[in-house]
Scaffold this motif. Structure first.
Motif, PDB file in Angstrom:
ATOM      1  N   ARG A 426       5.978 -29.727 -48.782  1.00 14.99           N
ATOM      2  CA  ARG A 426       4.888 -29.305 -49.674  1.00 14.99           C
ATOM      3  C   ARG A 426       4.080 -30.520 -50.140  1.00 14.99           C
ATOM      4  O   ARG A 426       2.857 -30.508 -50.145  1.00 14.99           O
ATOM      5  CB  ARG A 426       5.532 -28.629 -50.891  1.00 14.99           C
ATOM      6  N   GLN A 427       4.798 -31.582 -50.499  1.00 13.80           N
ATOM      7  CA  GLN A 427       4.078 -32.769 -50.997  1.00 13.80           C
ATOM      8  C   GLN A 427       3.270 -33.435 -49.887  1.00 13.80           C
ATOM      9  O   GLN A 427       2.163 -33.906 -50.112  1.00 13.80           O
ATOM     10  CB  GLN A 427       5.068 -33.754 -51.630  1.00 13.80           C
ATOM     11  N   ILE A 428       3.836 -33.444 -48.685  1.00 15.14           N
ATOM     12  CA  ILE A 428       3.090 -34.011 -47.551  1.00 15.14           C
ATOM     13  C   ILE A 428       1.839 -33.170 -47.299  1.00 15.14           C
ATOM     14  O   ILE A 428       0.739 -33.697 -47.095  1.00 15.14           O
ATOM     15  CB  ILE A 428       3.987 -34.074 -46.284  1.00 15.14           C
ATOM     16  N   ALA A 429       1.990 -31.854 -47.337  1.00 17.62           N
ATOM     17  CA  ALA A 429       0.838 -30.979 -47.089  1.00 17.62           C
ATOM     18  C   ALA A 429      -0.238 -31.190 -48.154  1.00 17.62           C
ATOM     19  O   ALA A 429      -1.429 -31.273 -47.852  1.00 17.62           O
ATOM     20  CB  ALA A 429       1.289 -29.522 -47.071  1.00 17.62           C
ATOM     21  N   MET A 430       0.189 -31.335 -49.399  1.00 21.23           N
ATOM     22  CA  MET A 430      -0.795 -31.552 -50.480  1.00 21.23           C
ATOM     23  C   MET A 430      -1.504 -32.894 -50.280  1.00 21.23           C
ATOM     24  O   MET A 430      -2.718 -33.010 -50.452  1.00 21.23           O
ATOM     25  CB  MET A 430      -0.109 -31.542 -51.844  1.00 21.23           C
ATOM     26  N   TYR A 431      -0.729 -33.905 -49.925  1.00 21.93           N
ATOM     27  CA  TYR A 431      -1.310 -35.231 -49.693  1.00 21.93           C
ATOM     28  C   TYR A 431      -2.361 -35.156 -48.588  1.00 21.93           C
ATOM     29  O   TYR A 431      -3.459 -35.706 -48.694  1.00 21.93           O
ATOM     30  CB  TYR A 431      -0.192 -36.213 -49.314  1.00 21.93           C
ATOM     31  N   LEU A 432      -2.018 -34.470 -47.506  1.00 22.33           N
ATOM     32  CA  LEU A 432      -2.949 -34.378 -46.382  1.00 22.33           C
ATOM     33  C   LEU A 432      -4.204 -33.581 -46.769  1.00 22.33           C
ATOM     34  O   LEU A 432      -5.300 -33.887 -46.314  1.00 22.33           O
ATOM     35  CB  LEU A 432      -2.253 -33.747 -45.174  1.00 22.33           C
ATOM     36  N   CYS A 433      -4.034 -32.572 -47.622  1.00 18.52           N
ATOM     37  CA  CYS A 433      -5.211 -31.815 -48.088  1.00 18.52           C
ATOM     38  C   CYS A 433      -6.135 -32.754 -48.862  1.00 18.52           C
ATOM     39  O   CYS A 433      -7.348 -32.692 -48.765  1.00 18.52           O
ATOM     40  CB  CYS A 433      -4.801 -30.676 -49.016  1.00 18.52           C
ATOM     41  N   ARG A 434      -5.557 -33.627 -49.635  1.00 13.77           N
ATOM     42  CA  ARG A 434      -6.331 -34.577 -50.432  1.00 13.77           C
ATOM     43  C   ARG A 434      -7.051 -35.565 -49.523  1.00 13.77           C
ATOM     44  O   ARG A 434      -8.190 -35.909 -49.733  1.00 13.77           O
ATOM     45  CB  ARG A 434      -5.354 -35.331 -51.298  1.00 13.77           C
ATOM     46  N   GLU A 435      -6.339 -36.014 -48.498  1.00 15.27           N
ATOM     47  CA  GLU A 435      -6.919 -37.023 -47.610  1.00 15.27           C
ATOM     48  C   GLU A 435      -7.942 -36.450 -46.641  1.00 15.27           C
ATOM     49  O   GLU A 435      -8.940 -37.091 -46.337  1.00 15.27           O
ATOM     50  CB  GLU A 435      -5.798 -37.676 -46.787  1.00 15.27           C
ATOM     51  N   LEU A 436      -7.669 -35.270 -46.149  1.00 10.20           N
ATOM     52  CA  LEU A 436      -8.481 -34.778 -45.032  1.00 10.20           C
ATOM     53  C   LEU A 436      -9.535 -33.740 -45.419  1.00 10.20           C
ATOM     54  O   LEU A 436     -10.321 -33.326 -44.584  1.00 10.20           O
ATOM     55  CB  LEU A 436      -7.562 -34.185 -43.945  1.00 10.20           C
ATOM     56  N   THR A 437      -9.509 -33.282 -46.653  1.00 11.58           N
ATOM     57  CA  THR A 437     -10.564 -32.334 -47.071  1.00 11.58           C
ATOM     58  C   THR A 437     -11.268 -32.887 -48.312  1.00 11.58           C
ATOM     59  O   THR A 437     -10.803 -33.855 -48.907  1.00 11.58           O
ATOM     60  CB  THR A 437      -9.995 -30.937 -47.454  1.00 11.58           C
ATOM     61  N   ASP A 438     -12.372 -32.215 -48.674  1.00 13.47           N
ATOM     62  CA  ASP A 438     -13.125 -32.643 -49.863  1.00 13.47           C
ATOM     63  C   ASP A 438     -12.711 -31.868 -51.108  1.00 13.47           C
ATOM     64  O   ASP A 438     -13.369 -31.945 -52.133  1.00 13.47           O
ATOM     65  CB  ASP A 438     -14.630 -32.368 -49.655  1.00 13.47           C
ATOM     66  N   LEU A 439     -11.649 -31.092 -51.004  1.00 13.43           N
ATOM     67  CA  LEU A 439     -11.329 -30.181 -52.109  1.00 13.43           C
ATOM     68  C   LEU A 439     -10.787 -30.906 -53.334  1.00 13.43           C
ATOM     69  O   LEU A 439     -10.112 -31.924 -53.215  1.00 13.43           O
ATOM     70  CB  LEU A 439     -10.313 -29.138 -51.645  1.00 13.43           C
ATOM     71  N   SER A 440     -11.093 -30.324 -54.478  1.00 15.47           N
ATOM     72  CA  SER A 440     -10.625 -30.924 -55.736  1.00 15.47           C
ATOM     73  C   SER A 440      -9.135 -30.619 -55.932  1.00 15.47           C
ATOM     74  O   SER A 440      -8.584 -29.721 -55.290  1.00 15.47           O
ATOM     75  CB  SER A 440     -11.419 -30.349 -56.899  1.00 15.47           C
ATOM     76  N   LEU A 441      -8.536 -31.333 -56.881  1.00 10.47           N
ATOM     77  CA  LEU A 441      -7.104 -31.123 -57.170  1.00 10.47           C
ATOM     78  C   LEU A 441      -6.817 -29.675 -57.587  1.00 10.47           C
ATOM     79  O   LEU A 441      -5.889 -29.058 -57.049  1.00 10.47           O
ATOM     80  CB  LEU A 441      -6.652 -32.086 -58.275  1.00 10.47           C
ATOM     81  N   PRO A 442      -7.599 -29.081 -58.521  1.00  9.19           N
ATOM     82  CA  PRO A 442      -7.292 -27.696 -58.911  1.00  9.19           C
ATOM     83  C   PRO A 442      -7.406 -26.718 -57.744  1.00  9.19           C
ATOM     84  O   PRO A 442      -6.609 -25.801 -57.609  1.00  9.19           O
ATOM     85  CB  PRO A 442      -8.339 -27.379 -59.974  1.00  9.19           C
ATOM     86  N   LYS A 443      -8.411 -26.946 -56.884  1.00  5.52           N
ATOM     87  CA  LYS A 443      -8.603 -26.038 -55.741  1.00  5.52           C
ATOM     88  C   LYS A 443      -7.379 -26.109 -54.822  1.00  5.52           C
ATOM     89  O   LYS A 443      -6.882 -25.078 -54.357  1.00  5.52           O
ATOM     90  CB  LYS A 443      -9.863 -26.478 -54.995  1.00  5.52           C
ATOM     91  N   ILE A 444      -6.902 -27.310 -54.566  1.00  4.99           N
ATOM     92  CA  ILE A 444      -5.728 -27.449 -53.687  1.00  4.99           C
ATOM     93  C   ILE A 444      -4.521 -26.786 -54.359  1.00  4.99           C
ATOM     94  O   ILE A 444      -3.765 -26.061 -53.719  1.00  4.99           O
ATOM     95  CB  ILE A 444      -5.452 -28.943 -53.371  1.00  4.99           C
ATOM     96  N   GLY A 445      -4.389 -27.002 -55.652  1.00  2.00           N
ATOM     97  CA  GLY A 445      -3.283 -26.372 -56.390  1.00  2.00           C
ATOM     98  C   GLY A 445      -3.300 -24.856 -56.230  1.00  2.00           C
ATOM     99  O   GLY A 445      -2.268 -24.227 -55.998  1.00  2.00           O
ATOM    100  N   GLN A 446      -4.503 -24.295 -56.320  1.00  4.24           N
ATOM    101  CA  GLN A 446      -4.637 -22.836 -56.163  1.00  4.24           C
ATOM    102  C   GLN A 446      -4.142 -22.371 -54.800  1.00  4.24           C
ATOM    103  O   GLN A 446      -3.460 -21.363 -54.681  1.00  4.24           O
ATOM    104  CB  GLN A 446      -6.113 -22.453 -56.273  1.00  4.24           C
ATOM    105  N   GLU A 447      -4.498 -23.141 -53.779  1.00  6.07           N
ATOM    106  CA  GLU A 447      -4.116 -22.755 -52.410  1.00  6.07           C
ATOM    107  C   GLU A 447      -2.594 -22.784 -52.229  1.00  6.07           C
ATOM    108  O   GLU A 447      -2.048 -22.083 -51.407  1.00  6.07           O
ATOM    109  CB  GLU A 447      -4.758 -23.707 -51.394  1.00  6.07           C
ATOM    110  N   PHE A 448      -1.942 -23.624 -53.010  1.00  3.92           N
ATOM    111  CA  PHE A 448      -0.479 -23.711 -52.908  1.00  3.92           C
ATOM    112  C   PHE A 448       0.171 -22.826 -53.968  1.00  3.92           C
ATOM    113  O   PHE A 448       0.901 -23.293 -54.836  1.00  3.92           O
ATOM    114  CB  PHE A 448      -0.008 -25.163 -53.067  1.00  3.92           C
ATOM    115  N   GLY A 449      -0.140 -21.556 -53.917  1.00  3.65           N
ATOM    116  CA  GLY A 449       0.504 -20.589 -54.812  1.00  3.65           C
ATOM    117  C   GLY A 449       0.106 -20.732 -56.267  1.00  3.65           C
ATOM    118  O   GLY A 449       0.925 -20.477 -57.147  1.00  3.65           O
TER     119      GLY A 449
END
Ligand SMILES: Nc1ncnc2c1ncn2[C@@H]1O[C@H](COP(=O)(O)OP(=O)(O)OP(=O)(O)O)[C@@H](O)[C@H]1O
Length: 490
Positions: A426-449
């Motif tokens: 999960r942490q690796i996936a979140m890290y990669l979302c941060r690195e490879l997309t333009d999404l904000s932290l809250p948006k990524i949090g939403q995507e992860f349940g």
């Protein structure tokens, strides 16, 4: 933090006062100048302390330019003023029996604390000071760092100013120094990863350092939305309003995420009006200028343009290298200039990607016990730089590929299990979302349940740190980056 001793400051101020007196200021202004103290210098900002609110107002209006010119002459560089009303100074003046000059004697002590929230408690810069702020009822209210919700790394000290962001940087300094007087609102727009969030936090930190007790609140507009929805659900509208309206600075990040959320936009409209009417500073960031923000009524968009609009652009090569140098120094990384130049020349649009590349190069060098030279950097960069035809990467793609890689399901990634394997994936996936997309932290949090943005922030930090310590992790991240890029290009 200031670059002068108190004695030096006193001497400089004495010379400024003598110079202004020789230029023929009025007797009243002369008295005001004599009541003023130069506390010190913070970069190019001269911190002045005055005993009364009306002294501050005179200094900020009629005397501002002559003081700025005289100080600039004394110090040999441009100067900005930040003026604070200091109660200790007032007590000192009154104990010495020196009456406040001018007709506004009844105004001697600011009577409405709401209008003067920026009062110093008398501690000099760098000295410990209490963060208590007196509310109109007289109760001490804390203006703590937690309430402000500021990231300690995002300060003006760590921000590199260049041609791409110079105006936004100067405007941000100005609103921190002269809240609700310089520009209100300040609206900063530009593409992802160009420093808007950094500037918002820097305004908050700087204001807090200049005006102890000032109430600052940073919020991402997605958090504002969630907070608003929860407050209605829990019947706590009053507490919600107090959180956002009883502040001196409201710093709202990524306003575009309010688009189309009618009720939240309406609530924000009232919050904005309340703050603006009571002369509180509002700073807003967005990925677009107000005119292009759909989903906001015209009355709202036009209010965004009341103050100052400024954009941030992608940095030029020189600024990119300067940013890399600053980041490297900040993290204690030893990298030769040729490596920083190489990274700066290969990654040109997004500063977050620039930082990601720096981390990967340093991590690889440390893991392979090889000095980080240009050859090593090109090797590492080959793995992470997208080729020109690469398509946009989405969160579902990252999740699907990470789940497949670790042989787990998508539900596992979004679920709540704390098993080590799942937490790691999960942490690796979140890290990669941060690195490879333009999404904000809250948006990524939403995507992860529907997780909180702080969980994503924690994951990002943790992986960043471990990637340079664990070879297996570095390899997994590199491999997954390649797989995700390939899957996105299909
Ligand atoms: N001029 C700068 N000097 C130093 N660091 C910078 C600068 N601009 C951006 N950064 C760094 O780049 C990263 C991304 O910046 P930031 O999050 O502020 O971008 P943003 O414009 O708010 O992006 P988004 O719209 O995606 O939220 C941060 O780590 C920030 O510290």
């Amino acid at each position: 933090m200031t670059s002068q001793s108190p004695a030096e400051s006193a001497e400089v101020w004495q010379r400024v006062v003598s110079q202004l007196e020789s230029q023929g200021v009025t007797a009243r202004d002369r008295a005001f100048l004599r009541l003023t103290q130069l506390v010190g210098l913070l970069d190019t900002t001269a911190l002045l302390a005055v005993p009364y609110q009306h002294t501050k107002e005179t200094l900020e209006t009629t005397l501002r330019q002559p003081i700025v010119d005289a100080l600039a002459g004394e110090l040999g560089h441009d100067v900005r003023l930040a003026i604070t009303v200091d109660e200790d100074l007032r007590r000192q003046v009154e104990d010495e029996g020196d009456p406040a000059p001018g007709p506004a004697v009844t105004e001697q002590v600011p009577s409405d604390p709401d209008r003067t929230p920026y009062r110093s408690n008398g501690a000099g810069p760098g000295e410990p000071r209490s963060d208590g702020h007196r509310t109109p009822s007289g109760a001490v209210q804390t203006a703590s760092a937690e309430d402000a919700r500021l990231n300690p790394k995002y300060t003006f000290d760590t921000f590199v100013s260049g041609s791409s962001n110079r105006f936004a940087h100067a405007a941000s300094l100005a609103v921190a120094e002269s809240p609700a007087r310089a520009y209100n609102p300040l609206f900063i727009y530009g593409e992802s990863g160009l420093g808007k969030t950094h500037l918002l936090h820097a305004i908050g930190h700087y204001a807090r350092s200049l005006y102890p007790g000032v109430r600052v609140r940073y919020v991402n507009s997605e958090e504002f939305t969630n907070d608003f929805i929860n407050s209605i659900r829990d019947d706590k509208a009053g507490a919600f309003q107090r959180r956002y309206r009883n502040v001196d600075f409201l710093l709202v990040d990524d306003i575009q995420f309010l688009q189309g959320k009618e009720q939240t936009v309406e609530e924000f409209f009232h919050t904005f009006n309340t703050l603006h009417n009571s002369e509180k500073q509002v700073v807003i960031t967005s990925d677009q200028p107000p005119k292009r923000l759909s989903g906001f009524a015209e009355r709202m968009r036009s209010r965004f343009e009341w103050g100052l609009l400024t954009d941030v652009q992608p940095p030029d090569l020189e600024t990119r290298i300067a940013i890399l140098k600053k980041k490297a120094a900040q993290e204690g990384m030893q990298l030769p200039d040729e490596v920083l130049e190489l990274i700066g020349s290969k990654i040109s649009t997004n500063i977050r990607e620039l930082e990601g590349a720096l981390i990967r190069v340093t991590a690889f060098a440390s893991l392979s016990s090889t000095p980080p030279d240009a050859a090593l950097a090109s090797h590492v960069l080959k793995d992470i730089i997208p080729n020109s035809e690469s398509a946009a990467i989405t969160v579902p793609t990252i999740m699907a590929e990470v789940a497949d890689y670790f042989q787990i399901s998508n539900d596992d990634l979004c679920g709540t299990s704390r098993s080590r394997t799942l937490v790691n994936a999960r942490q690796i996936a979140m890290y990669l979302c941060r690195e490879l997309t333009d999404l904000s932290l809250p948006k990524i949090g939403q995507e992860f349940g529907g997780r909180d943005h702080t969980t994503v922030m924690h994951a990002e930090r943790k992986i960043r740190q471990l990637i340079g310590e664990r070879r297996a992790l570095y390899d997994q991240i590199t491999e997954l980056t390649g797989i995700i890029r390939k899957a996105s290009a299909r």
